[in-house]
Scaffold this motif. Sequence first.
Motif, short mmCIF file in Angstrom:
data_model
loop_
_atom_site.label_atom_id
_atom_site.label_comp_id
_atom_site.label_asym_id
_atom_site.label_seq_id
_atom_site.Cartn_x
_atom_site.Cartn_y
_atom_site.Cartn_z
N ILE A 46 0.91 -1.44 -0.15
CA ILE A 46 -0.08 0.12 -0.05
C ILE A 46 1.03 1.06 -0.35
CG2 ILE A 46 -2.04 1.30 1.23
CD1 ILE A 46 -2.60 -1.30 0.07
N LEU A 47 0.42 2.22 -0.30
CA LEU A 47 1.32 3.40 -0.96
C LEU A 47 0.20 4.62 -0.13
CD1 LEU A 47 3.06 5.27 -3.72
CD2 LEU A 47 0.92 6.36 -2.55
N VAL A 48 0.97 5.16 1.10
CA VAL A 48 0.00 6.02 1.47
C VAL A 48 0.94 7.37 1.94
CG1 VAL A 48 -0.91 6.61 4.03
CG2 VAL A 48 -0.33 4.18 3.10
N THR A 49 0.37 8.40 0.48
CA THR A 49 0.61 9.87 0.67
C THR A 49 0.25 10.89 2.44
OG1 THR A 49 -1.59 11.03 0.09
CG2 THR A 49 0.71 9.50 -1.65
N GLU B 31 2.69 -3.95 3.54
CA GLU B 31 4.53 -3.43 2.61
C GLU B 31 3.71 -2.10 2.56
OE1 GLU B 31 8.18 -3.57 -0.44
OE2 GLU B 31 6.20 -5.54 -0.04
N VAL B 32 4.53 -1.19 3.46
CA VAL B 32 4.08 0.22 3.32
C VAL B 32 4.60 1.28 2.69
CG1 VAL B 32 2.98 2.03 4.58
CG2 VAL B 32 2.80 0.36 5.19
N ILE B 33 4.80 2.31 1.71
CA ILE B 33 5.49 2.73 1.09
C ILE B 33 5.48 4.27 1.46
CG2 ILE B 33 6.82 3.62 -1.51
CD1 ILE B 33 7.29 0.04 -0.66
N VAL B 34 5.82 5.36 2.02
CA VAL B 34 5.23 6.29 2.21
C VAL B 34 5.47 7.35 1.38
CG1 VAL B 34 5.21 8.26 4.46
CG2 VAL B 34 5.20 5.99 4.85
#
Length: 310
Positions: free
Chosen positions: A4-7, A27-30
């Motif tokens: 998941i991409l979180v802005t 798995e997190v992309i910030v």
Amino acid sequence: MDKILVTGGAGFIGSHVVDLLIEQEKEVIVVDNMSTGSYKNLNKDAKLEETDITDNLGLNEVFNKHKDINGVVHLAAQSKVGPSVENPGTDANINIQGTINLLELCRKNNINSFVYASSAAVYGHAEQLPITENAETNPLSPYGVSKLAGEEYVKAYGRLYGMDVFALRFANVFGPRQSPHTEAGVISIFIEQLLRGEVPAIYGDGEQTRDFIFVRDVAAAVVLCLKHINEHSQQPIYNVSTGTETSINFLLKDLCNALNENFNPEYKEERPGDIKKSYLDNRKIMAKLRWAPEVSLSTGLLSTIKFYQG
């Protein structure tokens, strides 16, 4: 494992969303430009891509680097009313163009799940309380206008490309990590004033009401949307709130009691444009997504006080 991409994932609400996703073994992309976010907020298990949502080249690099993203949570924004009035073009560039940039990259990369953070600011002065999702939208500032425009783009992409989209209208979010320098952070402002031995200031008579919701409950609503794909894209607007109105006087009295301080605020002239009473109806999200706020105001206040004392 879902990615998941979180802005805005180093910000106040975003960092709590990231924490919850990682607790659920995602798995997190910030994506964060760190203009208002903090490295202290970042979960050690998240991957930070330090770029701006208005930087298409930078965003493209992120999406090219992470080809297997399953969903996007869009929390990055220009979130203050004052700056939006002073610089509406900047506000629109961040909140509208930035949202379009992300939606376009989702479309091009076949990412179908998109959760957008909106605001109660889209409603303006409401004729009836509590405010339902069907209430007329009359934003009072460029910020409210830009968040509403973002909603419309999100809905349009849902219709055009079959994307699973959600637009969540947050009430007054509070909790640990909220900056006392934000316009919406009345609770963090009061706590810092009381801890410093200052006299808290209330604008107006203190009987104005708001709907205060704990940040962890908001994060739970956001994450829950990612589990409800293919279900609610035809009705993607949801209030995220407690459905309860609390006066500023009551709020400050509760904080004073918790800190063993006397209730003795300084009342100042009411600020122009301030909404007198506001709270949001949350029955739709409770019925459709089976979400409900779990943290009471008093419990949330104690948790927030503990954070600032630490």
